[in-house]
Design an enzyme around this catalytic site. Structure first.
Site, PDB file in Angstrom:
ATOM      1  N   CYS A  31     -10.775   4.083   8.856  1.00  0.00           N
ATOM      2  CA  CYS A  31     -10.197   3.880   7.524  1.00  0.00           C
ATOM      3  C   CYS A  31      -9.390   2.589   7.484  1.00  0.00           C
ATOM      4  CB  CYS A  31      -9.319   5.074   7.152  1.00  0.00           C
ATOM      5  SG  CYS A  31      -8.605   4.984   5.498  1.00  0.00           S
TER       6      CYS A  31
ATOM      7  N   CYS B  55      -6.593  13.405   6.216  1.00  0.00           N
ATOM      8  CA  CYS B  55      -6.559  13.724   4.788  1.00  0.00           C
ATOM      9  C   CYS B  55      -7.705  14.615   4.325  1.00  0.00           C
ATOM     10  CB  CYS B  55      -6.512  12.440   3.965  1.00  0.00           C
ATOM     11  SG  CYS B  55      -7.925  11.335   4.186  1.00  0.00           S
TER      12      CYS B  55
ATOM     13  N   LEU C 264      -4.355   4.258  -3.189  1.00  0.00           N
ATOM     14  CA  LEU C 264      -5.788   4.520  -3.146  1.00  0.00           C
ATOM     15  C   LEU C 264      -6.067   6.010  -3.256  1.00  0.00           C
ATOM     16  CD1 LEU C 264      -6.877   2.143  -0.236  1.00  0.00           C
ATOM     17  CD2 LEU C 264      -6.693   1.643  -2.678  1.00  0.00           C
TER      18      LEU C 264
ATOM     19  N   GLY D 265       4.321   8.490   0.554  1.00  0.00           N
ATOM     20  CA  GLY D 265       5.252   8.960   1.565  1.00  0.00           C
ATOM     21  C   GLY D 265       6.523   8.142   1.570  1.00  0.00           C
ATOM     22  N   VAL D 266       7.474   8.569   2.380  1.00  0.00           N
ATOM     23  CA  VAL D 266       8.763   7.890   2.422  1.00  0.00           C
ATOM     24  C   VAL D 266       8.634   6.489   3.014  1.00  0.00           C
ATOM     25  CG1 VAL D 266       9.344   8.937   4.652  1.00  0.00           C
ATOM     26  CG2 VAL D 266      11.164   8.101   3.161  1.00  0.00           C
ATOM     27  N   ASP D 267       7.770   6.298   3.991  1.00  0.00           N
ATOM     28  CA  ASP D 267       7.689   5.009   4.685  1.00  0.00           C
ATOM     29  C   ASP D 267       7.243   3.873   3.772  1.00  0.00           C
ATOM     30  OD1 ASP D 267       8.449   6.204   7.124  1.00  0.00           O
ATOM     31  OD2 ASP D 267       6.385   6.825   7.507  1.00  0.00           O
TER      32      ASP D 267
ATOM     33  N   ALA E 265       0.861  -1.182   0.000  1.00  0.00           N
ATOM     34  CA  ALA E 265       0.000   0.000   0.000  1.00  0.00           C
ATOM     35  C   ALA E 265       0.895   1.229   0.000  1.00  0.00           C
ATOM     36  CB  ALA E 265      -0.908  -0.014   1.225  1.00  0.00           C
ATOM     37  N   MET E 266       0.991   1.892  -1.145  1.00  0.00           N
ATOM     38  CA  MET E 266       1.904   3.023  -1.304  1.00  0.00           C
ATOM     39  C   MET E 266       1.125   4.332  -1.203  1.00  0.00           C
ATOM     40  SD  MET E 266       4.425   1.592  -4.329  1.00  0.00           S
ATOM     41  CE  MET E 266       5.617   2.928  -4.070  1.00  0.00           C
ATOM     42  N   SER E 267       1.377   5.067  -0.132  1.00  0.00           N
ATOM     43  CA  SER E 267       0.663   6.325   0.109  1.00  0.00           C
ATOM     44  C   SER E 267       1.320   7.513  -0.564  1.00  0.00           C
ATOM     45  CB  SER E 267       0.585   6.587   1.609  1.00  0.00           C
ATOM     46  OG  SER E 267       1.883   6.833   2.127  1.00  0.00           O
TER      47      SER E 267
END
Length: 384
Positions: free
Chosen positions: A112, A209, A44, A22-24, A18-20
């Site tokens: 969420c 968000c 998403l 962000g760096v993490d 799951a790639m948001s």
């Protein structure tokens, strides 16, 4: 077993990340790719970004989708963007609005994770024939001797996100992996540079968000324009001290913005939505040792119904450490937490995460939604 505790060679193990943006989560994708796993990135789109698209510090904003796509391209992994706006609106935003109008203080990130991310996205990962779904959360997952997995607080206490993940079910935990649970944030950023990711220094998201600048009342006004109604601000004895423009502008523990003056500071002690009333009092009126929960998610040993006066530790806010308490689940399913020491500003709607102890790597035993708070010194509620 491979690095994800799965009985397959890494190149035969498909992992959806799951790639948001962000760096993490980008580091998670890069790390798993480097370890030889078959990695697929998924991002998403959760809401109509509008003005938030380029707002710094926002989670899941439009720029984040671009950053996730760029990171996936750099790492050489397939990447998909999925429109989950309708699901997010129905499962998270609408429930958030209803909870606020009921005088509660909801935690939308918990909802969420409970629904859109760990139910819907996990289902998608299975449809893609994945063996696991990995995220960039700072929380640890460990295999249990008898099978299954346990959730634990992260190595980095300043980044630990277990409070927001207490609602993860045992079945979901079997499929989820959290590679950053044993890392500190400084190590994550160093890995990002090592992997050549352009977002190595990207700031962490700060806001919810869909709540620009943390202004919850603006969101409620947009979703329920006719819902906010004016009412009275009263003290613990029911004496009228002033008026307000709607309880959506207030939360338990709030001091600023009351527009009241007096010999001592006053705080919002509780909200009474049916009467559109804001009850205020001294700070001592915020203290409680007894909390009732609903929607218990139990990750501990044995059935929840057998729990009686179990020594645990609980967190009633993400910014507070776990505090000693006892947990009891009644024959009727009622869940009660009794704190060893009083806590201030506990509000219905908040999450209560339950841990085996108050240690830095404690196991998460689950949690629930705070439904009732018994104040130590507040006057009894007036009949509606």
């Amino acid at each position: 077993m491979n690095a994800l505790d799965l009985p397959k060679a890494p190149h035969e193990t498909r992992v959806v990340v799951a790639m948001s943006g962000g760096v993490d989560s980008s580091v998670v994708a890069g790390l798993l790719k480097r370890q030889g796993f078959d990695v697929v990135g998924v991002t998403l789109q959760l809401y109509d970004h509008g003005a938030a698209s380029h707002r710094k510090g926002a989670c899941c904003a439009g720029q984040d989708i671009h950053d996730a796509r760029a990171a996936a391209e750099h790492l050489g992994i397939p990447h998909y963007v999925l429109d989950y706006e309708d699901r997010f609106r129905d499962e998270v935003i609408e429930k958030f609005a209803e909870s606020y109008l009921a005088g509660e203080t909801p935690i939308p990130c918990v909802e969420c994770n409970r629904t859109v991310k760990f139910r819907d996205l996990l289902g998608l990962a299975r449809d893609l024939d994945a063996d696991a779904l990995a995220t960039g959360h700072y929380v640890a997952s460990r295999a249990l001797p008898g099978g299954g997995r346990a959730l634990h607080r992260a190595l980095d206490p300043a980044r630990d996100q277990s409070y927001f993940l207490y609602a993860t079910t045992a079945e979901q935990l079997d499929f989820l992996r959290f590679p950053l649970g044993e890392m500190e944030k400084t190590e994550t950023r160093a890995l990002a540079k090592e992997l050549g990711l352009s977002l190595a220094e990207k700031p962490d998201s700060q806001d919810i968000c869909f709540v620009p600048q943390g202004r919850y009342s603006d969101v409620i006004a947009r979703l329920r324009p006719d819902a906010a109604r004016p009412g009275e601000i009263v003290d613990l004895d029911g004496h009228v001290l002033g008026r307000h423009d709607g309880i959506v502008h207030y939360t338990v523990g709030q001091r600023k913005g009351l527009g009241l003056s007096g010999p001592e500071p006053l705080y919002v002690v509780r909200l009474e939505p049916d009467a559109a009333r804001v009850v205020v009092g001294p700070r001592t009126a915020l203290a409680t040792t007894r909390i009732r929960l609903s929607d218990l998610n139990w990750l501990g040993e044995g059935p929840a119904e057998a729990v009686r006066d179990l020594p645990v530790a609980v967190r009633v806010r993400s910014t507070r450490p776990p505090r000693p308490a006892t947990l009891t689940v009644g024959p009727d399913g009622a869940v009660e937490v009794v704190l060893a020491e009083p806590e201030d500003g506990v509000s219905p709607g908040q999450a209560c995460a339950i841990y085996a102890d108050d240690g830095p790597r404690a196991r998460v035993l689950g949690g629930g939604t705070i439904r009732r708070v018994d104040a130590l010194s507040a006057r009894p509620r007036e009949a509606a």
